[in-house]
Design an enzyme around this catalytic site. Structure first.
Site, mmCIF file in Angstrom:
data_model
loop_
_atom_site.group_PDB
_atom_site.id
_atom_site.type_symbol
_atom_site.label_atom_id
_atom_site.label_comp_id
_atom_site.label_asym_id
_atom_site.label_seq_id
_atom_site.Cartn_x
_atom_site.Cartn_y
_atom_site.Cartn_z
ATOM 1 N N SER B 119 0.865 -1.165 0.000
ATOM 2 C CA SER B 119 0.000 0.000 0.000
ATOM 3 C C SER B 119 0.900 1.213 0.000
ATOM 4 O O SER B 119 2.119 1.079 0.111
ATOM 5 C CB SER B 119 -0.881 -0.030 1.253
ATOM 6 O OG SER B 119 -1.761 1.072 1.260
ATOM 7 N N ARG B 366 -0.864 -3.587 -6.752
ATOM 8 C CA ARG B 366 -2.077 -4.234 -6.231
ATOM 9 C C ARG B 366 -3.267 -3.452 -6.734
ATOM 10 O O ARG B 366 -3.209 -2.226 -6.842
ATOM 11 C CB ARG B 366 -2.016 -4.252 -4.693
ATOM 12 C CG ARG B 366 -3.155 -4.945 -3.992
ATOM 13 C CD ARG B 366 -3.096 -6.451 -4.151
ATOM 14 N NE ARG B 366 -4.041 -7.129 -3.291
ATOM 15 C CZ ARG B 366 -5.281 -7.472 -3.618
ATOM 16 N NH1 ARG B 366 -5.749 -7.159 -4.799
ATOM 17 N NH2 ARG B 366 -6.053 -8.097 -2.745
ATOM 18 N N THR B 402 -7.163 1.632 5.014
ATOM 19 C CA THR B 402 -6.736 0.756 6.103
ATOM 20 C C THR B 402 -7.557 0.988 7.357
ATOM 21 O O THR B 402 -7.954 0.036 8.030
ATOM 22 C CB THR B 402 -5.250 0.987 6.409
ATOM 23 O OG1 THR B 402 -4.520 0.904 5.191
ATOM 24 C CG2 THR B 402 -4.732 -0.047 7.378
ATOM 25 N N CYS B 561 -0.966 -6.132 -16.991
ATOM 26 C CA CYS B 561 -0.377 -6.940 -15.925
ATOM 27 C C CYS B 561 0.945 -6.323 -15.499
ATOM 28 O O CYS B 561 1.835 -6.147 -16.323
ATOM 29 C CB CYS B 561 -0.140 -8.365 -16.404
ATOM 30 S SG CYS B 561 0.752 -9.344 -15.176
ATOM 31 N N CYS B 587 3.530 -13.966 -11.179
ATOM 32 C CA CYS B 587 2.338 -13.304 -10.648
ATOM 33 C C CYS B 587 2.604 -12.685 -9.283
ATOM 34 O O CYS B 587 3.244 -13.307 -8.424
ATOM 35 C CB CYS B 587 1.210 -14.328 -10.545
ATOM 36 S SG CYS B 587 -0.344 -13.647 -9.971
ATOM 37 N N CYS B 590 -1.934 -9.298 -7.804
ATOM 38 C CA CYS B 590 -2.565 -7.976 -7.741
ATOM 39 C C CYS B 590 -4.047 -8.030 -8.112
ATOM 40 O O CYS B 590 -4.785 -7.124 -7.769
ATOM 41 C CB CYS B 590 -1.835 -6.981 -8.633
ATOM 42 S SG CYS B 590 -2.150 -7.170 -10.390
ATOM 43 N N CYS B 593 -5.862 -8.693 -13.572
ATOM 44 C CA CYS B 593 -6.318 -9.430 -14.752
ATOM 45 C C CYS B 593 -7.760 -9.873 -14.590
ATOM 46 O O CYS B 593 -8.569 -9.781 -15.525
ATOM 47 C CB CYS B 593 -5.422 -10.628 -15.022
ATOM 48 S SG CYS B 593 -5.210 -11.741 -13.622
#
Lengths: 260, 618
Positions: B119, B366, B402, B561, B587, B590, B593
């Site tokens: 984050s 992300r 958060t 991606c 990968c 995140c 896709c």
């Protein structure tokens, strides 16, 4: 063997192999604030010990596998993984700072522990080296201290009563040694494929005994004998250049690279 | 060369019918099913696709039909992030106060708690103050209080200061590495007696006969690429729980199935998403201003693409700067590459000056929620509830989620505890209606309601200009006290225009000093997936990527991606044709896709536990 065959497996908590390691700002060590896991060669060692146990069980012979780790409190996570893979009990030798713990100190701790234990080990199976320091020393030093035979870089292990037969991976190919237990084995990559530590096994492992001791209990001084003065990143790779003739090549090797 | 052949193919293939077609797999049993006992979906008839097998169709002695180890707990929480950990901690706090003993389990797919957490982040400690008031004594890694706040409008050469809305005033907040914060929360949870199992992925929701949630099943271990059992095979255990809390983070894979099963989105707008791409740099000490928070809008994104950046200076001892670019996934140009936009952004004189002489130490990405109030689904269903970003409580103008995630976890925990502690009740199919009620009455909803119109105001014909003007007005003067609520009309996967209608973007090449090529950066995520396991990115129909995504949209998955998983390569079996290569090892979880695929053909499922990124400082 009427007594159970006791196999001790030292395991080490190291920076996970997939993490991109970086030098810390003080240039004294790497940044250890990253993901850790059990040294891959130690996983292979635990797996081999557990396989021996399972094989001997079929012959109605008892085997006890003891996992040992020298490190900070976090080493207990690694021990729990070993217990989940099938070790029977675990021993945690707690030190305050494991970044300075060197192979000689670990070997001494393991020897002192062996001397102190009533139920003596018959076999030590270690990973050949830890992926953080790549020292490849602990198994060999321990063999020296205990005065036991050592069979390193094992890719195949067979135990028949007291007889130990180990196939080693050496530069020229494979070498098979025969010796007797008690002995030291260090594992190489192709010995086996470690099993997963599944969650049911991790839960069961919580009930297995884990004993904590300190170097003081064993009377060993673990201060490092080698001091790391500086840790630096490797020099950035400079681009290559093409030359037009052999003379130019010789000239550059002589005058620029200064290797001739 | 590739692009020109693509345009020819597009001209031939694009018809209005193709544009309106959406992927609808047709179940057509093939001969293969009878022999292997696997169900296959196929629309084109030639290439059939597997989906996880139906165990009951396998032979009786197949290890995949082996005995299941089942364990029971009072509460199981799927996901060990801020929401999951806050819920776990709150449950144990309540249990200790009431002198009751309840079993709380957290199942986390990352090998270590925090390894999959990424984050910005500027943390508003509101929920933390409620949960653990003495967090400072307990050593929470909130080391950098915010000292300076600024907002800038970027053009390709200038950085113009802008007034920032009051929501973005960060006084009292802290710049943190959320990964480290979550790690600390995990330690607090374990101290209270929560069983935290990291390295274990929950892959399936378990249901009772009446359709209520019974718990979760963990991934089978030791399946090879073809779902065949290896020597190390062990069937995934079942965790049976009275209450299951899903805290998977944005666009959770199990949550996806729950949304469908319980129709949780019936009365809400489609969720809107953004992708956040981030790097952490060690900068030259003289350039470091710990506590400085900067947000920018404008360049490099154009007026029709929602996007903005953040630059946070933290960790005074290490001179770290966290910077990143968030791009709304409702962008229209299939040639847009969020990763390359971010790399381009770093070359702006304002940013480049900061980074020169520094080193990039971490990278990651992300997806995040941008739907806000209008997109919050129904949160409770028989047997469980959704907490945190998997439901979607991110405050978009504040770009903080958060604190609301943690609060939602705490409220769900309070509702769950009441039910669990009451031993009289039969808890099968329990509904936590108190959670739904309490969160609506809490500051979470109040906050989200106030800013509900900001993000949608960017989706008009006026684009970002309209959005900035309206949001400025709404946040500074109206404060959401308007009778209208703008709605989200489209899901993000519906907004891509065909490639033929758009211009390719000419991105500058990375220079290796300030900007980097994708694979160099991917190595900084520490991601890894063990080799011989089922590919966790599943295509519902194998023919769709080339026949639709490549043909109409020029293969946007190869561009959105942030880890280089999707590549259209030459098909050796069919010369002249392309095929989609899935480099699933890269990968970084995140979920972009699954969100942005215009054909909704990619199904992100969870790989073996312990795999995925190993983030540090993110």
């Amino acid at each position: 063997m009427s007594n159970p065959l006791r196999i001790f497996v030292p395991v080490k908590r190291v920076v996970d192999f997939a993490v991109k390691v970086r030098v810390n700002p003080a240039k004294t060590d790497v940044d250890r604030n990253v993901k850790h896991s059990m040294n891959p060669f130690d996983e292979i060692a635990v797996e081999e010990a557990v396989r021996i146990k399972e094989a001997k069980k079929a012959e109605k012979k008892e085997v006890e596998v003891v996992a040992i780790s020298c490190g900070t409190a976090k080493a207990q996570e690694t021990l729990r993984t070993a217990l989940a893979m099938g070790a029977d009990r675990a021993v945690h030798v707690e030190v305050k700072d494991d970044a300075t713990l060197q192979p000689l100190a670990v070997a001494k701790l393991l020897k002192a522990f062996t001397d102190k234990e009533e139920k003596k080990p018959d076999l030590f199976i270690l990973g050949k080296q830890a992926i953080d320091d790549d020292a490849n020393q602990t198994g060999q030093m321990l063999a020296g201290l205990l005065n036991w035979p050592q069979t390193t870089f094992a890719s195949k292990v067979t135990i028949e009563n007291e007889a130990l037969k180990v196939t080693r991976e050496i530069d020229g190919g494979l070498e098979t040694l025969e010796t007797k237990i008690p002995a030291i084995i260090t594992t190489d990559l192709r010995l086996n494929e470690p099993r997963y530590a599944s969650l049911p096994n991790i839960m069961k492992a919580k009930k297995k005994p884990l004993v904590k001791i300190t170097p003081e209990d064993l009377g060993i001084d673990v201060s490092p004998r080698i001091q790391t003065i500086k840790v630096e990143e490797p020099a950035k790779r400079e681009g290559g250049r093409k030359v037009e003739s052999v003379d130019e090549l010789v000239d550059k090797l002589k005058n620029e690279a200064k290797v001739l | 060369m590739f692009r020109s052949t693509q345009r020819l193919r597009l001209a031939q293939r694009v018809t209005t019918a193709a544009l309106r077609w959406t992927a609808q797999p047709v179940v057509r049993p093939t001969a293969a099913m009878a022999t292997s006992g696997w169900r296959m979906f196929s629309t084109s008839g030639q290439q059939s696709i597997w989906i996880p097998f139906d165990r009951d169709q396998l032979p009786e002695d197949d290890p995949r039909r082996g005995e299941v180890f089942e364990d029971e707990t009072d509460v199981v929480i799927v996901g060990g992030g801020p929401a999951g950990m806050a819920a776990a901690i709150r449950l144990k706090q309540l249990a200790n106060e009431a002198e009751k003993d309840i079993r709380v389990m957290v199942v986390e797919k990352a090998g270590e708690v925090g390894a999959h957490t990424l984050s910005g982040a500027v943390l508003e400690p509101r929920a933390l103050n409620e949960l653990i008031p003495d967090w400072k004594e307990k050593g929470a890694p909130l080391n950098t209080p915010v000292t300076k706040d600024s907002m800038k409008l970027l053009t390709s050469s200038m950085a113009i200061p802008l007034p920032h809305p009051p929501q973005m005033n960060n006084k009292g907040n802290y710049i943190v590495s959320l990964s480290h914060f979550v790690k600390w929360l995990g330690e607090q949870a374990e101290e209270l007696g929560v069983e935290v199992y990291s390295g274990f992925a929950a892959s399936e929701v378990l249901y009772n006969d009446d359709g209520s949630v019974r718990g979760v099943a963990l991934n089978d271990l030791g399946l090879d690429k073809n779902f065949e059992p290896k020597d190390t095979y062990e069937r995934g255990m079942h965790v049976k729980a009275k209450v299951t809390l899903f805290a998977e983070g944005c666009h959770g894979s199990l949550t996806k199935t729950l949304m469908k099963k319980f129709d949780l989105r019936k009365d809400s707008d489609p969720q809107q998403y953004g992708i956040g791409i981030k790097e952490v740099w060690e900068v030259a000490p003289e350039k470091h201003q710990p506590g400085s928070v900067t947000h920018t809008v404008g360049w490099p994104v154009d007026n029709t693409t929602y996007g903005g950046s953040f630059i946070y200076h933290f960790e005074p001892e290490r001179h770290l700067v966290a910077l990143g670019l968030v791009i709304g996934l409702d962008y229209q140009n299939p040639y847009l590459s969020p990763y390359k936009e971010f790399q381009r952004f770093k070359h702006h004189p304002f940013v480049k000056d900061l980074l020169e002489g520094g080193q990039c130490i971490s990278y990651g990405a992300r997806a995040l929620n941008e739907g806000g109030y209008q997109s919050i689904p129904k949160l409770v269903f028989p047997g469980g509830a959704l907490i945190g970003c998997t439901a979607g409580f991110l405050n978009v103008p504040k770009i903080k989620g958060t604190h609301t995630a943690m609060k939602s976890g705490m409220l769900a925990a309070e509702a769950a505890f009441e039910k669990v502690a009451d031993e009289e009740q039969d808890l099968k199919g329990v509904v936590l209606d108190k959670y739904e009620q309490s969160i609506q009455d809490s500051w979470v909803y109040k906050e989200l309601y106030e800013v509900r119109n900001c993000k949608p105001s960017f989706s008009t014909a006026l684009g970002n200009v309209g959005g900035i003007l309206y949001s400025g007005l709404d946040t500074m003067i109206l404060k959401g006290r308007t009778p209208w609520t703008f709605r989200h009309k489209h899901a993000d996967y519906e907004t891509l225009k065909p490639a033929a209608e758009c211009k390719p973007i000419d991105y500058p090449k990375p220079d290796g000093v300030i900007s980097f090529d994708l694979l160099t950066n991917v190595s900084r995520t520490g991601t890894n997936h063990s080799e011989d396991q089922p590919v966790h990115l599943r295509l519902r129909d194998k023919s769709v990527p080339v026949e639709r995504n490549l043909a109409i949209y020029d293969g946007p998955e190869g561009r959105f991606c942030p880890a280089g998983v999707y590549e259209f390569v030459d098909d050796e079996a069919n010369p002249g044709q392309k095929r989609l290569q899935i480099n699933s090892q890269n990968c970084i979880h995140c979920k972009t896709c699954d969100i942005k695929d215009p054909s909704q053909n990619i199904d992100w499922t969870v790989p073996e536990g312990g795999n995925g990124p190993a983030y540090s400082w993110t």
